[in-house]
Design a protein around this motif. Structure first.
Motif, PDB file in Angstrom:
ATOM      1  N   VAL A  98       1.921   4.994  -1.765  1.00 30.66           N
ATOM      2  CA  VAL A  98       2.552   6.310  -1.609  1.00 30.66           C
ATOM      3  C   VAL A  98       3.193   6.730  -2.937  1.00 30.66           C
ATOM      4  O   VAL A  98       3.073   7.877  -3.378  1.00 30.66           O
ATOM      5  CB  VAL A  98       3.608   6.265  -0.478  1.00 30.66           C
ATOM      6  CG1 VAL A  98       4.147   7.663  -0.217  1.00 30.66           C
ATOM      7  CG2 VAL A  98       3.021   5.690   0.816  1.00 30.66           C
ATOM      8  N   CYS A  99       3.831   5.770  -3.610  1.00 34.72           N
ATOM      9  CA  CYS A  99       4.500   6.074  -4.879  1.00 34.72           C
ATOM     10  C   CYS A  99       3.487   6.461  -5.949  1.00 34.72           C
ATOM     11  O   CYS A  99       3.691   7.425  -6.696  1.00 34.72           O
ATOM     12  CB  CYS A  99       5.313   4.869  -5.353  1.00 34.72           C
ATOM     13  SG  CYS A  99       6.730   4.521  -4.301  1.00 34.72           S
ATOM     14  N   ILE A 121       1.512   0.368   0.087  1.00 33.22           N
ATOM     15  CA  ILE A 121       1.908  -0.956  -0.404  1.00 33.22           C
ATOM     16  C   ILE A 121       3.150  -1.385   0.372  1.00 33.22           C
ATOM     17  O   ILE A 121       4.204  -0.741   0.274  1.00 33.22           O
ATOM     18  CB  ILE A 121       2.191  -0.905  -1.925  1.00 33.22           C
ATOM     19  CG1 ILE A 121       0.925  -0.457  -2.668  1.00 33.22           C
ATOM     20  CG2 ILE A 121       2.688  -2.248  -2.430  1.00 33.22           C
ATOM     21  CD1 ILE A 121       1.168  -0.003  -4.093  1.00 33.22           C
ATOM     22  N   GLU A 130       8.071   6.972   5.083  1.00 39.73           N
ATOM     23  CA  GLU A 130       8.429   6.976   3.659  1.00 39.73           C
ATOM     24  C   GLU A 130       8.407   8.395   3.110  1.00 39.73           C
ATOM     25  O   GLU A 130       7.578   9.221   3.519  1.00 39.73           O
ATOM     26  CB  GLU A 130       7.404   6.098   2.921  1.00 39.73           C
ATOM     27  CG  GLU A 130       7.688   5.870   1.467  1.00 39.73           C
ATOM     28  CD  GLU A 130       6.950   4.635   0.926  1.00 39.73           C
ATOM     29  OE1 GLU A 130       6.248   3.942   1.707  1.00 39.73           O
ATOM     30  OE2 GLU A 130       7.080   4.371  -0.277  1.00 39.73           O
ATOM     31  N   ASP A 148      12.611   4.749   2.063  1.00 36.53           N
ATOM     32  CA  ASP A 148      11.888   4.108   3.160  1.00 36.53           C
ATOM     33  C   ASP A 148      12.798   4.027   4.380  1.00 36.53           C
ATOM     34  O   ASP A 148      14.003   3.790   4.237  1.00 36.53           O
ATOM     35  CB  ASP A 148      11.520   2.663   2.800  1.00 36.53           C
ATOM     36  CG  ASP A 148      10.405   2.577   1.772  1.00 36.53           C
ATOM     37  OD1 ASP A 148      10.309   3.483   0.938  1.00 36.53           O
ATOM     38  OD2 ASP A 148       9.651   1.594   1.819  1.00 36.53           O
TER      39      ASP A 148
HETATM   40  N1  SME Z   1       5.619   1.537  -0.083  1.00 36.25           N
HETATM   41  C1  SME Z   1       5.530   1.957  -1.462  1.00 36.25           C
HETATM   42  C2  SME Z   1       5.852   0.825  -2.409  1.00 36.25           C
HETATM   43  C3  SME Z   1       7.275   0.765  -2.808  1.00 36.25           C
HETATM   44  S1  SME Z   1       8.286   0.099  -1.633  1.00 36.25           S
HETATM   45  O1  SME Z   1       8.221   0.854  -0.401  1.00 36.25           O
HETATM   46  C4  SME Z   1       9.839  -0.005  -2.171  1.00 36.25           C
HETATM   47  C5  SME Z   1       4.158   2.523  -1.759  1.00 36.25           C
HETATM   48  O2  SME Z   1       3.253   2.462  -0.930  1.00 36.25           O
HETATM   49  O3  SME Z   1       3.990   3.057  -2.848  1.00 36.25           O
END
Ligand code: SME
Length: 174
Positions: A98-99, A121, A130, A148
């Motif tokens: 997602v980031c 992730i 998120e 989150d």
């Molecule tokens: N879930 C995030 C990764 C960062 S953690 O949630 C702190 C993602 O998918 O980018």
């Protein structure tokens, strides 16, 4: 006679009233962030205090913080910055998770169910939803703010607008 011991209120005591409506809560969060970062040029200090403020103001989160855009040769990647919550993944490639999608697109990602997001992730298994908002300076993504929640569908458009207002403030402060 019982003596009343008063806790002194410090300049850093920004604890909000829990009954605040989201719009007012985010207005106060942005004002607290403005006050704490005003005149401070150290971006790590500013991100650290803002991560702590999100943790104080925004209810029902299990993680809140920053990933910074770092150049690695010709590639760009996200590297963990100041946060509140459990230890998290350190490096995230652009476009992944997602980031990484928020950083690569420059667009807010509001994800009601992280398990339905391709390539999500999982850093903290408790996370169910998120919100990731890019911090943009001069058209370039400098960092993302990641929030989150352990609740499915925790984030609304109001949350996105509130964190976007915070990102706009931080544009030239991180
Ligand atoms: N879930 C995030 C990764 C960062 S953690 O949630 C702190 C993602 O998918 O980018």
């Amino acid at each position: 006679m019982v003596e009343t011991i008063r806790q002194p209120r410090s300049m850093y005591d920004f604890k909000p009233d829990e009954s605040l409506e989201p719009a007012e809560m985010y207005r106060q969060l942005v004002e607290a962030a403005r006050a704490l970062t005003d005149g401070e040029s150290d971006e790590v200090a500013n991100m650290a205090n803002v991560a702590a403020l999100i943790g104080e103001f925004v209810p029902r989160l299990n993680w809140a913080g920053f990933y910074r855009v770092i150049r690695n040769g010709t590639e760009k990647e996200l590297v963990l910055g100041p946060f509140v919550g459990r230890p998290a993944c350190i490096r995230i490639p652009f476009g992944q998770g997602v980031c990484g999608v928020a950083a690569a697109s420059g667009e807010t990602q509001l994800v009601a169910d992280v398990h339905a997001f391709p390539g999500h992730i999982a850093c903290d298994a408790a996370s169910q939803s998120e919100l990731v908002v890019p911090v943009i300076r001069g058209g370039e993504v400098m960092a993302v703010i990641d929030c989150d929640s352990p609740e499915l569908g925790r984030f609304s458009e109001q949350d996105a607008a509130g964190i976007e207002a915070l990102a706009a403030l931080l544009s030239d402060r991180i």
